[in-house]
Structure formats: structure tokens, C-alpha cells
Design a protein around this motif. Sequence first.
Motif, mmCIF file in Angstrom:
data_model
loop_
_atom_site.group_PDB
_atom_site.id
_atom_site.type_symbol
_atom_site.label_atom_id
_atom_site.label_comp_id
_atom_site.label_asym_id
_atom_site.label_seq_id
_atom_site.Cartn_x
_atom_site.Cartn_y
_atom_site.Cartn_z
ATOM 1 N N THR A 16 0.843 -1.199 0.000
ATOM 2 C CA THR A 16 0.000 0.000 0.000
ATOM 3 C C THR A 16 0.873 1.242 0.000
ATOM 4 O O THR A 16 1.876 1.307 0.712
ATOM 5 C CB THR A 16 -0.918 0.019 1.230
ATOM 6 O OG1 THR A 16 -1.737 -1.156 1.225
ATOM 7 C CG2 THR A 16 -1.802 1.251 1.249
ATOM 8 N N ARG A 18 0.531 5.584 0.154
ATOM 9 C CA ARG A 18 -0.267 6.808 0.227
ATOM 10 C C ARG A 18 0.341 7.814 -0.743
ATOM 11 O O ARG A 18 1.529 8.126 -0.662
ATOM 12 C CB ARG A 18 -0.303 7.380 1.643
ATOM 13 C CG ARG A 18 -1.205 8.617 1.740
ATOM 14 C CD ARG A 18 -1.521 9.019 3.151
ATOM 15 N NE ARG A 18 -2.448 10.144 3.171
ATOM 16 C CZ ARG A 18 -3.769 10.039 3.049
ATOM 17 N NH1 ARG A 18 -4.321 8.848 2.935
ATOM 18 N NH2 ARG A 18 -4.537 11.112 3.057
ATOM 19 N N ALA A 236 0.227 8.453 -8.815
ATOM 20 C CA ALA A 236 -0.697 7.320 -8.724
ATOM 21 C C ALA A 236 -0.715 6.534 -10.028
ATOM 22 O O ALA A 236 -0.686 5.288 -10.029
ATOM 23 C CB ALA A 236 -2.103 7.812 -8.375
ATOM 24 N N GLU A 251 -2.231 -1.183 -3.575
ATOM 25 C CA GLU A 251 -3.319 -0.301 -3.161
ATOM 26 C C GLU A 251 -2.793 1.116 -3.066
ATOM 27 O O GLU A 251 -1.775 1.375 -2.398
ATOM 28 C CB GLU A 251 -3.911 -0.738 -1.828
ATOM 29 C CG GLU A 251 -5.087 0.126 -1.386
ATOM 30 C CD GLU A 251 -5.748 -0.357 -0.108
ATOM 31 O OE1 GLU A 251 -6.770 0.243 0.303
ATOM 32 O OE2 GLU A 251 -5.240 -1.335 0.483
ATOM 33 N N LEU A 252 -3.469 2.043 -3.724
ATOM 34 C CA LEU A 252 -3.089 3.451 -3.735
ATOM 35 C C LEU A 252 -4.132 4.223 -2.951
ATOM 36 O O LEU A 252 -5.314 4.206 -3.294
ATOM 37 C CB LEU A 252 -3.007 3.961 -5.173
ATOM 38 C CG LEU A 252 -2.122 3.127 -6.120
ATOM 39 C CD1 LEU A 252 -2.232 3.645 -7.542
ATOM 40 C CD2 LEU A 252 -0.674 3.137 -5.643
ATOM 41 N N THR A 253 -3.714 4.916 -1.889
ATOM 42 C CA THR A 253 -4.653 5.621 -1.026
ATOM 43 C C THR A 253 -4.387 7.128 -1.058
ATOM 44 O O THR A 253 -3.302 7.582 -1.424
ATOM 45 C CB THR A 253 -4.555 5.124 0.422
ATOM 46 O OG1 THR A 253 -3.260 5.455 0.957
ATOM 47 C CG2 THR A 253 -4.754 3.615 0.498
ATOM 48 N N THR A 276 -12.115 0.356 -6.922
ATOM 49 C CA THR A 276 -11.975 1.752 -6.528
ATOM 50 C C THR A 276 -12.931 2.118 -5.406
ATOM 51 O O THR A 276 -14.024 1.564 -5.293
ATOM 52 C CB THR A 276 -12.230 2.699 -7.722
ATOM 53 O OG1 THR A 276 -13.558 2.508 -8.199
ATOM 54 C CG2 THR A 276 -11.245 2.443 -8.840
ATOM 55 N N GLU A 279 -11.412 7.440 -2.245
ATOM 56 C CA GLU A 279 -10.052 7.970 -2.151
ATOM 57 C C GLU A 279 -8.992 6.883 -2.296
ATOM 58 O O GLU A 279 -7.864 7.062 -1.847
ATOM 59 C CB GLU A 279 -9.857 8.688 -0.804
ATOM 60 C CG GLU A 279 -10.702 9.941 -0.635
ATOM 61 C CD GLU A 279 -10.264 11.070 -1.569
ATOM 62 O OE1 GLU A 279 -9.049 11.177 -1.836
ATOM 63 O OE2 GLU A 279 -11.140 11.834 -2.020
ATOM 64 N N SER A 280 -9.334 5.767 -2.926
ATOM 65 C CA SER A 280 -8.359 4.685 -3.047
ATOM 66 C C SER A 280 -8.647 3.845 -4.280
ATOM 67 O O SER A 280 -9.767 3.846 -4.801
ATOM 68 C CB SER A 280 -8.379 3.792 -1.796
ATOM 69 O OG SER A 280 -9.608 3.104 -1.696
#
Length: 434
Positions: A16, A18, A236, A251-253, A276, A279-280
Amino acid sequence: MGGDLIITGGVPLNGTVRIPAAKNSVLPLLAASLLCSGTVRLLAVPQLADVDASLVLLRGAGCTARWQGSDITVQSMPSVCRLVPEAAAQMRASILFCAPLLARLGRVETVLPGGCRIGARPIDLHLSGLTQMGAHCCEEGTRLILTAPAGLRGADITLGFPSVGATETLLLAAVCAQGETVLRGAAREPEIVDLAAFLNRCGGCVQGAGTGTVRVQGRRVLYGCSFAPMADRIVASTLACACAAAGGRVELTGCAPAVYAPLLEILAQMGCGIETGPESAVIVRSGALHGAGRVFTGVYPALATDAAPLLAAAMLCADSVSSIEDVVFERRFACADGFAAFGADVQVQQRTLHIRPVRQLQGAEAAAPDLRGGAALVIAALAARGRSRIADTGHIDRGYACFVQMLAELGAQIEREMPCGSTCEKKTPSKKQI
């Protein structure tokens, strides 16, 4: 930072991340701070070469601009109407600092802006708009001198192309001009919306940002504020394409998928699993990657031009043909020679990159030709079998902070080899990540 990147590819990415604040939002916000009489504090700013160059421009104009942890504070009392030439020539975004200084001091001198050599990037839309607002423009070789002896005044301006930079320049000029400015044909990018939100937080009056028509009621003085810039949709996009190329689950948060939805949709068509939330986004690639057919970039909300080389790097790993055309810049695919070094079957025809499938990319040596092209070569190296070396990483450092650490925390085998025998910045996956 410099130094070559050493990458051993063929390792899936898992974990993950951020997403940090967007470079393409932070730079215009730093320029906007010149308009403010109070203290501006930008929160959680990534430490990028272009951000450091922007601070040099602010300090050279007589402002106090410094890091406080991961935040930047600016106290704007500009007294010098000349931008530091070395910093101004380093990046394209230096043109954004002209309108605020022109509004505050009535004059600004600079050199023509630099940046990545990805094609013609004229500033005529910036200058013609400023001229309509009462500015006088004079070019002397590489020098640009702007004056507004009677101050800037509102105008009704129509852009011939929805240029992000020109839209930002004219918003910065209009917010402190006398009277109303109507900007038609404006860019709609999320970074424009972020800039307008900042200006309004500081006491400005900007309406319609994110649409083709923006109205600005001029104000004489803006005050400062604390502001958190939006997340970087291109970072992202980079990590999403890296996962698609190397395989794994990422996972992109902290970044709304809606702002890079076209890229996610194409990756889904290529065989990636995409989930999706507000915000992620979760990107999964476990099986074969398929070609995307013909793909085009465009102005927002279409596929971003900055994402074109990144998506192309993922396409190198597909089992069928793809082509991607960039309608914005004619030399967007300078990374094609680097792709070929990895064994990719690529051909550039005008603005289009054609990609045919190969059995396996192989580790190679390549040099980053520009910011996004350099990141694309890193993606290719992550997917290639064996060891790769990416040189000229200063281009990459302009737009990616802690890039080595970010990828290593996803499991990538990557390190930075510093020049002159310096100690390597080694980043390899932990047992937990494996």
C-alpha cells in the motif's frame, strides 16, 4: 539527488502507498503565495527538485520561504522584480511566478522557462492574455520583460487551446486585477480547481474552476492561509502502471481514482483487476496482460499526456499490439530508444508510439530523457528479467520524491548508486514484504 538507479526486475509489487501531494499543484500554489500579504503554509509537500527551484525564485524575489518539517511556509514581501535566471531556466513552471510579481510590483524580468524537452511549449497564450489585461511584453533574446504601468485590469479572454499553464497564469493575474475577468476555453484539470480553492481561501473570488468558463472578481489584497495540496494523480498513475507491468497487487490511497480514471479504465481493459473507492484504488495483475489497441491522450478529463509514457511502459508487457498517440506534445515518446534497449518492439511515427509484443523484456542500460519518460524506463526495468541501470535520474527527481523508497516498500529490488564512489542508497524488500 542524481546517481543511477540499479533495478533487478521480475519481482511482483505488493503493498500500500499513500500518494503524496501533486507537484503540478504545489508549484502554482507557491507562485500564488506571492500575492498574499499574510503567511502561507502548504502542508505535506514532497521534496522535489522543482519545489526547491521554486523556493529559490521566491527568496530571490525578496520573500521568506522555508521548510518546516514536511511543510513549507512563505512570507511574501516581494521587492525584487527579477526572477533568478538559473532557477527560472530550470523548469517550465517558472512562468507562473511572473503574473503575481507583475501584479505586486508592476514589472518582472525573467528568462524563457525551461523544463522537459518533449516538444514545443510556447507561452504565447500566457502573454496574449496578460496583454489583454494591460501588460506590455518585451522579449530580448532569452530575456522576457513584462510591465504593467497602469496596473492589471479585468478582461474577457478566450484561450485558443485549454492550456493548463496559461489558465493558471491568467487566474493569478486576474485575482488581484481591477474588475472582473472572464476566462473562456479554460483548462479543466483538477490542479486548476485546487489553485482556485487556494485563492478563494485567501480571500479571492474565483468561480467556475473545473469548467470551460472561469469568472474572477479582482481583489486588491489577499491574505495567507494553511492549505493541503491535492494528491498527485501522475504518481498514482505511475504506480498503477508499475503494478500492471511487474504484476502483483498495489493499493493506492489518498488520491481520488476519479482524477486518473481513464488510465485505470485502460488497465482494466488490458486485464488488470481494478477496485476503486472514493479515495483509493487497488490494482491487481496476476495473469496475462493484453494489448490496449489504439489509445489517445487529450485534455482533461481524457487520458493525461503525462501518463502516456507510463502506460506505454505497461503496454510493453502485453501479449498483443498497442499504440498510443499524444495529441499534446510531439516528442512525448523520447523514451522509445530506452524501451528498445530492453528488447521492446517499438516504433515512433510522428506523435504515435506503436508497440508489438515480445516474449520477455531483458535488463538493460538506459538514460532518462525527461521526467515521465524516465519514470517509464523504471517501469520497464521492473518488468524486465535481470539487472538494469537507469542514468540521468535528475529528470526523475524533478517529479518523484523518495521514488526508490516508495518502490522498495512495494517489494521492488532497487537501489540508487551515487557518483564518485558514494555509498549506495540501497532499498530492498523486507521479509514482511516478501
